[in-house]
Structures are given as structure tokens and as C-alpha cells.
Design an enzyme around this catalytic site. Structure first.
Site, mmCIF file in Angstrom:
data_model
loop_
_atom_site.group_PDB
_atom_site.id
_atom_site.type_symbol
_atom_site.label_atom_id
_atom_site.label_comp_id
_atom_site.label_asym_id
_atom_site.label_seq_id
_atom_site.Cartn_x
_atom_site.Cartn_y
_atom_site.Cartn_z
ATOM 1 N N GLU A 1 0.831 -1.221 0.000
ATOM 2 C CA GLU A 1 0.000 0.000 0.000
ATOM 3 C C GLU A 1 0.854 1.255 0.000
ATOM 4 O O GLU A 1 0.509 2.242 0.654
ATOM 5 C CB GLU A 1 -0.936 0.018 1.220
ATOM 6 C CG GLU A 1 -2.170 -0.795 1.054
ATOM 7 C CD GLU A 1 -2.727 -0.668 -0.332
ATOM 8 O OE1 GLU A 1 -2.786 0.454 -0.857
ATOM 9 O OE2 GLU A 1 -3.077 -1.705 -0.907
HETATM 10 C C1 LIG Z 1 2.669 -9.680 0.176
HETATM 11 C C2 LIG Z 1 2.421 -8.549 -0.763
HETATM 12 C C3 LIG Z 1 1.125 -8.229 -1.125
HETATM 13 C C4 LIG Z 1 0.889 -7.206 -2.024
HETATM 14 N N1 LIG Z 1 -0.407 -6.941 -2.431
HETATM 15 C C5 LIG Z 1 -0.600 -6.091 -3.495
HETATM 16 C C6 LIG Z 1 -1.891 -5.965 -4.084
HETATM 17 O O1 LIG Z 1 -2.862 -6.576 -3.641
HETATM 18 N N2 LIG Z 1 -2.023 -5.170 -5.174
HETATM 19 C C7 LIG Z 1 -0.966 -4.481 -5.700
HETATM 20 O O2 LIG Z 1 -1.143 -3.786 -6.690
HETATM 21 N N3 LIG Z 1 0.269 -4.561 -5.132
HETATM 22 C C8 LIG Z 1 0.472 -5.348 -4.059
HETATM 23 N N4 LIG Z 1 1.722 -5.477 -3.497
HETATM 24 C C9 LIG Z 1 2.810 -4.660 -4.026
HETATM 25 C C10 LIG Z 1 3.233 -3.559 -3.077
HETATM 26 O O3 LIG Z 1 2.232 -2.592 -2.970
HETATM 27 C C11 LIG Z 1 4.576 -3.010 -3.587
HETATM 28 O O4 LIG Z 1 5.549 -4.006 -3.322
HETATM 29 C C12 LIG Z 1 4.952 -1.706 -2.927
HETATM 30 O O5 LIG Z 1 4.085 -0.677 -3.333
HETATM 31 C C13 LIG Z 1 6.384 -1.288 -3.254
HETATM 32 O O6 LIG Z 1 6.677 -1.430 -4.611
HETATM 33 P P1 LIG Z 1 7.992 -2.227 -5.041
HETATM 34 O O7 LIG Z 1 7.979 -3.523 -4.332
HETATM 35 O O8 LIG Z 1 8.070 -2.265 -6.506
HETATM 36 O O9 LIG Z 1 9.176 -1.368 -4.463
HETATM 37 P P2 LIG Z 1 9.894 -0.118 -5.188
HETATM 38 O O10 LIG Z 1 8.882 0.807 -5.744
HETATM 39 O O11 LIG Z 1 10.944 -0.634 -6.076
HETATM 40 O O12 LIG Z 1 10.568 0.577 -3.934
HETATM 41 C C14 LIG Z 1 11.730 0.050 -3.294
HETATM 42 C C15 LIG Z 1 12.138 0.980 -2.159
HETATM 43 O O13 LIG Z 1 12.494 2.266 -2.697
HETATM 44 C C16 LIG Z 1 11.735 3.282 -2.090
HETATM 45 N N5 LIG Z 1 11.360 4.265 -3.109
HETATM 46 C C17 LIG Z 1 10.859 4.020 -4.329
HETATM 47 N N6 LIG Z 1 10.615 5.183 -4.966
HETATM 48 C C18 LIG Z 1 10.950 6.162 -4.126
HETATM 49 C C19 LIG Z 1 10.916 7.590 -4.187
HETATM 50 N N7 LIG Z 1 10.434 8.230 -5.258
HETATM 51 N N8 LIG Z 1 11.350 8.279 -3.113
HETATM 52 C C20 LIG Z 1 11.787 7.656 -2.017
HETATM 53 N N9 LIG Z 1 11.853 6.314 -1.897
HETATM 54 C C21 LIG Z 1 11.439 5.582 -2.941
HETATM 55 C C22 LIG Z 1 10.516 2.612 -1.499
HETATM 56 O O14 LIG Z 1 10.049 3.288 -0.353
HETATM 57 C C23 LIG Z 1 11.031 1.222 -1.151
HETATM 58 O O15 LIG Z 1 11.567 1.225 0.148
HETATM 59 C C24 LIG Z 1 1.976 -6.466 -2.555
HETATM 60 C C25 LIG Z 1 3.284 -6.771 -2.164
HETATM 61 C C26 LIG Z 1 3.512 -7.805 -1.295
HETATM 62 C C27 LIG Z 1 4.938 -8.138 -0.953
#
Ligand SMILES: Cc1cc2nc3c(=O)[nH]c(=O)nc-3n(C[C@H](O)[C@H](O)[C@H](O)COP(=O)(O)OP(=O)(O)OC[C@H]3O[C@@H](n4cnc5c(N)ncnc54)[C@H](O)[C@@H]3O)c2cc1C
Length: 595
Positions: free
Chosen positions: A441
Site C-alpha cells: 500500500e
Molecule cells: C505480500 C504482498 C502483497 C501485495 N499486495 C498487493 C496488491 O494486492 N495489489 C498491488 O497492486 N500490489 C500489491 N503489493 C505490491 C506492493 O504494494 C509493492 O511491493 C509496494 O508498493 C512497493 O513497490 P515495489 O515492491 O516495486 O518497491 P519499489 O517501488 O521498487 O521501492 C523500493 C524501495 O524504494 C523506495 N522508493 C521508491 N521510490 C521512491 C521515491 N520516489 N522516493 C523515495 N523512496 C522511494 C521505497 O520506499 C522502497 O523502500 C503487494 C506486495 C507484497 C509483498
């Protein structure tokens, strides 16, 4: 096995004695929430969570979900029967308008039931929780036809909902979404793409799954401005709600993950699946934000829920486990050793967690009541004020409460020593489960940026000024109350720190945005502490009013816990302020190759 007792009495105290829910009787649905109705609902929800969901928590963790060869997903043993009880109990739609099959009761009750369910079994609670988000988005942005076709089935729980944003190349940065939508002559769209990490994407609990999917219509602009939101059912319903053909959407695999094993986290393949546009073309992100905001509050509730259940287990263990003697001499000399609850360091942990739990529950309830005002009041100004509050507090509840929820689960595990690290007591599961709310989220760092970068300045700072005004007014008003002074004075000081930090951002972050980025998480936690401190003052004021009539000692416990929060937790605001004011210098100085 882990224990859980739903905190029904504490919740009723908040509703009746702290927030005086009867004051909102003018809002639709509140008049039906008489104290006895509320007590009956929460009592029944608590019992269901204690008796049915709690024992299934370990089962879900050990068995996990299984994807079968045909792409179907089997949930852990007992989940299906428990889900049917959720359907039979009508729990999903208790706050949805009766027009769509709900009971129309206050959102505060839904948030409370959600807390109980997540404490008892977070992985399970996510299935109905996602449906609630889908309902909110459909009610706000769906067409009349979509509302009448989908919402009643989601409300009963016959169907469940999902949110589909994430793709392999795109998590935080939704502008990178590649899933495509191609308009068809009949007005529908063909959706093609792969979504990943989709919670409850496929399962065997309900007859249909309603996916809300962000995709880009051919020819739409790049970035988030070109995203549209679609409703894509697993089975295409006929106009009377009966199930028609299977849609071209399937689960490609499920993730092996750290926790919440009972919830299926799916890769979802959309192979020219039929979908229908919700909201306006290219305005999908705004529409999805309704579901995301709903889900963010729900995730904040998960932080509290895991902190609460971890606390209950740690408190019980601390009363049973015999090790060492009290520093002031044996307290149970007939026993070979004293229970570890006599040790100040163990108590420090327990007090820290309970001081968080009670105030966090109050903060969620306060915000849930604002949610009702924002949606149900017929006074536009009142609605705007409540909406401001929701916008401001949502990233704080999501971010600060889940960071602390995880920290508390770890601290509660510490009370068990080595026994917390092995599976038998269930504490390591709480730690694993509590980790994900900090990530999904919108990772917590992003919540902090949302707070500092968007919410503070919105409408000329209207929301934050209103919050400052309210807390400052309260501090002034109560300053002359000698009994509350030890609580109100530190709150005033902490508010001062928050105001200084806000001012510092205004003066130092506009020209140098890295200063805002480097201090955002500290600011979110500083804000969270002030909000929790404000809650403690109100809890304590209510507890004092009931003190004389209370023979159980509960009200006195609240007063002591309030003092603990003010003496030992709220002072951290000073540290956060110093960190924020140090700016981005040392954070940003090293070149990327130095890492
Ligand atoms: C168990 C699980 C359930 C999930 N359920 C859903 C779901 O139902 N529907 C759905 O759509 N998604 C879902 N997700 C996805 C989840 O919402 C994303 O993993 C999350 O939003 C982060 O995206 P990412 O993993 O690509 O990390 P990234 O976007 O790659 O981020 C990696 C890190 O970099 C930081 N970061 C990235 N961009 C910036 C910025 N501009 N400034 C500062 N820091 C930054 C982030 O804070 C994070 O710490 C789920 C994930 C998991 C693991």
C-alpha cells in the site's frame, strides 16, 4: 498456541466515553448504533475472532495457499468454512449503505471488527478487507450499472475484490504501468498484461473475484496521466448477477513469502480479459486512490492489530515465566523464581506496547468517525474539515502505526527470550506477518513523502493548521486542570516540536527538496507521536471521569499508561526534530559508488 482476546471493553470505552459516539446521532446510521447494539456486534465479532480465526492463524501459516495445475488456488484448511461464517454474519458490509445490502453502521465499527480479525488472523482478514476497498472504489467511481451489479455481491461476500496496480517493473512508480486496454465496439475493453503481488488474486473462498485493474488505454499519455481503472471480473456476470463465462484472467503463480502465508499473493495474467471502464478515461489513478486510501487505513489497523495480539501473548508469558528475582527482593518467595513481569526491563517493553496500542486504537477510531462525517454529513463545511483530517492522518496511520506495530511485535517476541524465536509460541509468526504492512500500500517511506510533499501544503496548509489549532486549543483549555497538567504540558511541548519541524520544512525544503526527503520519515513519526499523545490526554480525561466508579482498576491502569507515554515515549519528538533540522547534508553527500 498463541492466545487472543478481543479488546471489546476498551473499544466500547473509546466509543462511549472518549468520543461520545452519541454526539453524532445526526449522521445517517449512527442513531441505529445504540450502545447495546454496538456491544452486541463487537461481542459477536470478538467471539468469532477468538474461537474461529485465532486457531486458524497457525494453520494458515503452516499450510499456506496452494496453486493447482489448472490455475485454481486452494486456501488453508478451515479458511473456507470460516469465510462462510463471515458471509453468514454479514461482517463485510456493516458500514455500507442499506441500499447496497449493508447495515449502514459507523465506519468505526468496521475498523474495529477489522482490527479484531487482523489480530486473530491477518492473512485471512485480508480477503474481506480487500472487498471493502473495492466496494468503496465502486461506490465512488463506478457507473450505476457497475454499482448495482457488483457491490451487493461484494457486500454479502459472495464475491471478493482485489486491487491490481503492481507490475514487475513498477511498484511505487505507477507511471511505468504497461498493462494495456483496447476499446471494443460494445464499449468494453480487452485488458492484456501481467500484474504481480496481487493479494487474494485467486482463491477458493468465493464464487467470483472482482479485480480492479489499472491499465493504459491505447494512445493514452505516458505516466500516471494515462492510467485508467477497469473492473475485470474473474467470471463475467450476467445482468441479473448470475455467473456467465470465465474471463481470460488467471493466476500464473503464487509467491513464496515471509509471512501472511494464508493469503494468496498472485501473479495475475490478463490475456485479453474483458473489462469495463470505471471512472473517466485517464483518471484511473484518482479512482484507484479511493481504494488505496481505504486500504491504507486498513493497513494501519493491521499494525495495531499485530501489536495488540503480540502484547497479549507477551503479557501472559511474562506473568507465567519464572526467571530470577525482583531487584527489590523476592516477590514470590514460595516459587523457585519470580515471574519475569517483576523485572523493570520486561515491564518497559510491555508498557511501551500497551501505551501504543490504546492510543493507536483511539487514533484509528477518531479518524474513522471523521470518515463517517466526510461521507455522511449534510454540512459541506463539516465534510471538508473531516476530509482534510482523513487526508492528513492517512499516511501517518499507515506509516507510523505499521512501523511501530512491527517494532512492537519484535519487542513482544523479546519477552519470550529464545522461546519467542521458535515456532511453538507463535511469536515469530507475528513478527513475520507484521513486516508486510510497512511495505505494501505504498512503502512507509512513500507515506512519509506523501505527508510532507503533498498533504502539508494542500489547500494552503488548511489541514495541518486545523490539526495544530485543535491540539493547541485543547492544551490551552486543559492547562488549568491540575490533574491533567502532567499530560497536557508534555503534549504542548511535543506540539511545539512538530510546529518547529513544519516551519523548518517551509523555510528549508522548498529550495532544497532533499531536505524534505531526508526528514520525511522522522516527521511522520514526530507527527504520529503528537497525535498519539493527544489521544492519551483524551483517554486519560475520560478515565478520570470514571475513576471513582471503577472497581476493576482499568481506569487507573489507563492513567498510569498515559503517564508512561508522556514520560518515556513522547520525549522522542525532540530527537526527531533535531534529526529533521540536520537536513539532507550527510544523507546525500556520498556519491552512489561509495555505497
Ligand atoms: C505480500 C504482498 C502483497 C501485495 N499486495 C498487493 C496488491 O494486492 N495489489 C498491488 O497492486 N500490489 C500489491 N503489493 C505490491 C506492493 O504494494 C509493492 O511491493 C509496494 O508498493 C512497493 O513497490 P515495489 O515492491 O516495486 O518497491 P519499489 O517501488 O521498487 O521501492 C523500493 C524501495 O524504494 C523506495 N522508493 C521508491 N521510490 C521512491 C521515491 N520516489 N522516493 C523515495 N523512496 C522511494 C521505497 O520506499 C522502497 O523502500 C503487494 C506486495 C507484497 C509483498
Amino acid at each position: 498456541m498463541a492466545i487472543y482476546k478481543a479488546p471489546v471493553e476498551d473499544t466500547l470505552f473509546l466509543l462511549n466515553d472518549v468520543f461520545h459516539i452519541e454526539r453524532f446521532a445526526n449522521l445517517p446510521g449512527f442513531a441505529d448504533s445504540s450502545p447495546d447494539v454496538v456491544e452486541a456486534i463487537l461481542g459477536a465479532a470478538g467471539k468469532f475472532c477468538e474461537d474461529i480465526l485465532t486457531p486458524l492463524n497457525r494453520v494458515g501459516d503452516r499450510q499456506g495457499c496452494r496453486r493447482n495445475e489448472d490455475g485454481s488456488v486452494t486456501t488453508p484448511e478451515g479458511f473456507k468454512q470460516a469465510y462462510q461464517l463471515v458471509v453468514d454474519g454479514g461482517w463485510i458490509g456493516i458500514s455500507v449503505s442499506p441500499e447496497f445490502g449493508g447495515l449502514g453502521l459507523p465506519i468505526a465499527l468496521t475498523q474495529t471488527v477489522n482490527e479484531f480479525m487482523a489480530s486473530a488472523n491477518m492473512a485471512f482478514a485480508m480477503y474481506p478487507g480487500l472487498s471493502q476497498g473495492a466496494i468503496a472504489a465502486l461506490l465512488t467511481h463506478g457507473t450505476a450499472e457497475q454499482k448495482s451489479l457488483y457491490v451487493p455481491k461484494l457486500v454479502t461476500g459472495e464475491w471478493t475484490g482485489t486491487m491490481n496496480l503492481t507490475e514487475a517493473q513498477c511498484g511505487t512508480d505507477l507511471g511505468l504501468i504497461r498493462t494495456r486496454a483496447v476499446r471494443q465496439p460494445d464499449g468494453s475493453y480487452k485488458i492484456t498484461g501481467t500484474k504481480m503481488f496481487i493479494s487474494a488474486g485467486e482463491h477458493d473462498l468465493a464464487a467470483n473475484i472482482v479485480h480492479l485493474v489499472l491499465a493504459r488505454i491505447e494512445g493514452a499519455p505516458d505516466g500516471t496521466r494515462g492510467l485508467s481503472l477497469f473492473v475485470v471480473p474473474k467470471v463475467i456476470p450476467n445482468s441479473d448477477g448470475s455467473l456467465g463465462d470465465r474471463n481470460a484472467v488467471s493466476c500464473g503463480s503464487i509467491e513464496e513469502k515471509m509471512g501472511i502465508h494464508g493469503n494468496a499473493t498472485c501473479v495475475m495474467n490478463y490475456d485479453g480479459a474483458t473489462g469495463w471502464l470505471m471512472a473517466e478515461e485517464n483518471h484511473g489513478l484518482q479512482a484507484m486512490f479511493v481504494m488505496m486510501n481505504e486500504a491504507r487505513l486498513g493497513v494501519g489497523v493491521q499494525g495495531l492489530a499485530l501489536s495488540e495480539v503480540a502484547y497479549q501473548n507477551a503479557a501472559q508469558y511474562a506473568k507465567d515465566r519464572l526467571q530470577g528475582r525482583a531487584l527489590t527482593g523476592a516477590k514470590f518467595s514460595e516459587k523457585p523464581a519470580d515471574p519475569i513481569i517483576v523485572h523493570p526491563d520486561v515491564r518497559r517493553i510491555l508498557m511501551t506496547i500497551r501505551a501504543f496500542n490504546e492510543a493507536a486504537r483511539a487514533l484509528i477510531m477518531w479518524t474513522a468517525i471523521k470518515g463517517d462525517v466526510a461521507r455522511r454529513s449534510d454540512d459541506a463545511k463539516e465534510r471538508d474539515i473531516a476530509d482534510d483530517h482523513m487526508g492528513l492522518l492517512t499516511p501517518i496511520i499507515k506509516g507510523a502505526l505499521t512501523d511501530l506495530g512491527f517494532a512492537n511485535a519484535v519487542m513482544a517476541q523479546q519477552v519470550f527470550g529464545g522461546h519467542g524465536y521458535i515456532q511453538e509460541w507463535g511469536m515469530e509468526q507475528f513478527v513475520r506477518d507484521a513486516r508486510i504492512p510497512m511495505i505494501y500500500e505504498g512503502a512507509n517511506g512513500i507515506q512519509a513523502l506523501d505527508l510532507v510533499g503533498r498533504k502539508l501544503g494542500r489547500n494552503g496548509g488548511r489541514a495541518v493548521m486545523a490539526f495544530f489549532g485543535e491540539v493547541q486549543g485543547y492544551v490551552k483549555e486543559q492547562a488549568s486542570d491540575a490533574a491533567l497538567k502532567p499530560l497536557v504540558e508534555p503534549l504542548g511541548k511535543a506540539l511545539g516540536h512538530l510546529q518547529q519541524a513544519t516551519m523548518w520544512f517551509m523555510q528549508n525544503a522548498i529550495a532544497k527538496p532533499d531536505n524534505a526527503g531526508a526528514g520525511a520519515t522522522d516527521y511522520m513519526h514526530l507527527f504520529g507521536l503528537v497525535a498519539l499523545g493527544y489521544m492519551w490526554c483524551q483517554i486519560a480525561a475520560a478515565a478520570r471521569r470514571k475513576l471513582a466508579a471503577d472497581s476493576s482498576g482499568r481506569m487507573n491502569s489507563k492513567l498510569v499508561t498515559a503517564r508512561f507515554f508522556m514520560e518515556r515515549m513522547l520525549p522522542e519528538t525532540a530527537t526527531y526534530l533535531v534529526r529533521i533540522q540536520s537536513g539532507a547534508g550527510s544523507v546525500m553527500e556520498l556519491p552512489a559508488e561509495a555505497f
